[in-house]
Motif scaffolding. Sequence first.
Motif, PDB file in Angstrom:
ATOM      1  N   GLY A  81     -60.937   7.949  38.836  1.00  0.00           N
ATOM      2  CA  GLY A  81     -62.334   8.521  38.919  1.00  0.00           C
ATOM      3  C   GLY A  81     -63.254   7.988  37.797  1.00  0.00           C
ATOM      4  N   HIS A  88     -66.098   0.073  40.380  1.00  0.00           N
ATOM      5  CA  HIS A  88     -65.647   0.882  41.119  1.00  0.00           C
ATOM      6  C   HIS A  88     -65.921   0.535  42.475  1.00  0.00           C
ATOM      7  N   ASP A  91     -64.155   2.694  45.373  1.00  0.00           N
ATOM      8  CA  ASP A  91     -64.097   4.009  45.230  1.00  0.00           C
ATOM      9  C   ASP A  91     -63.879   4.730  46.603  1.00  0.00           C
ATOM     10  N   LEU A  95     -60.611   6.951  46.343  1.00  0.00           N
ATOM     11  CA  LEU A  95     -60.697   8.447  46.105  1.00  0.00           C
ATOM     12  C   LEU A  95     -60.433   9.125  47.518  1.00  0.00           C
ATOM     13  N   SER A 100     -55.476   9.846  41.606  1.00  0.00           N
ATOM     14  CA  SER A 100     -55.840  10.265  40.094  1.00  0.00           C
ATOM     15  C   SER A 100     -55.795   9.149  38.971  1.00  0.00           C
ATOM     16  N   ARG A 122     -51.386  11.602  42.437  1.00  0.00           N
ATOM     17  CA  ARG A 122     -52.468  12.451  42.730  1.00  0.00           C
ATOM     18  C   ARG A 122     -52.775  13.792  41.831  1.00  0.00           C
TER      19      ARG A 122
END
Length: 269
Positions: A81, A88, A91, A95, A100, A122
């Motif tokens: 992130g 990105h 994302d 996400l 993670s 995660r």
Amino acid sequence: MTLDTDPYTAQTLVRRAVVRLRTTTAAPLTFGGIRTGDRIPITSVAGTRSPDLHTLTIREGRGLGGQTWIRHTPQFVDDYGTARTITHDYDRQILAEGISALAVAPVIVDDTLAGLIYVGTREPRPLSQKLLSALFREGIRTSTELAVHTRKSPTSSSADADSVELARLRRFYAEIRQLVSTSPDTSVGPRIRELLDSAFTPDSTITLTPRQLDVLALAALGHRNAAIADRLGLSPATVKSYLRAAMARLDAHSRHEAVGRARELGLIG
């Protein structure tokens, strides 16, 4: 790129790798896909929480997979992130899975990228050496299996599991250079720079200034000019100037070529 095998066989090999990787490592999430022309649609997923990953299509240079596409080497980020070394573009899909840390290994046939295999966690902690090594082995295995079907050469050595340690060392080297460059303590900085530089034995008479080396070391991690400027306390224009000067000394026509040339000459990690 068109593989000399039917798409079903190629997708089956990636699917097996994705399932095998999750089964043998208990990784929360694994996924992958085979290249189709100028894109890699994600078609195999294990451990997903939402359907979003099935809409993911990787393109060269975009995201973590896009970096692997360009470099033909495994790539990883411990905090997706906030990672500033990648774009990105994806994302929304990544996400949505609560990912993670993320890592990706290339599937390479006849020195050409044929696909990508990912593993994601995660938990907010760095990826383990064991998990990274398992991922990279799957990349090599799938490359070899696909090469058998295509009657071509398997993966290049750049995807070897040793890339895990090399990637970590290069990141460590770049971050130490950054810390020394931005530290207000001038008493130890020169000595640390001296120790860093003593770890390399240049193979030519070409030399770069400390600032040029700082910028190149961060560029080698995939940072763009704005991110390099932010990390070193410089303006983007100044970073661009250092890069241009380094490229001129290295007779390179791009930042990627400059990084490769600097590494070949033993100037950076």
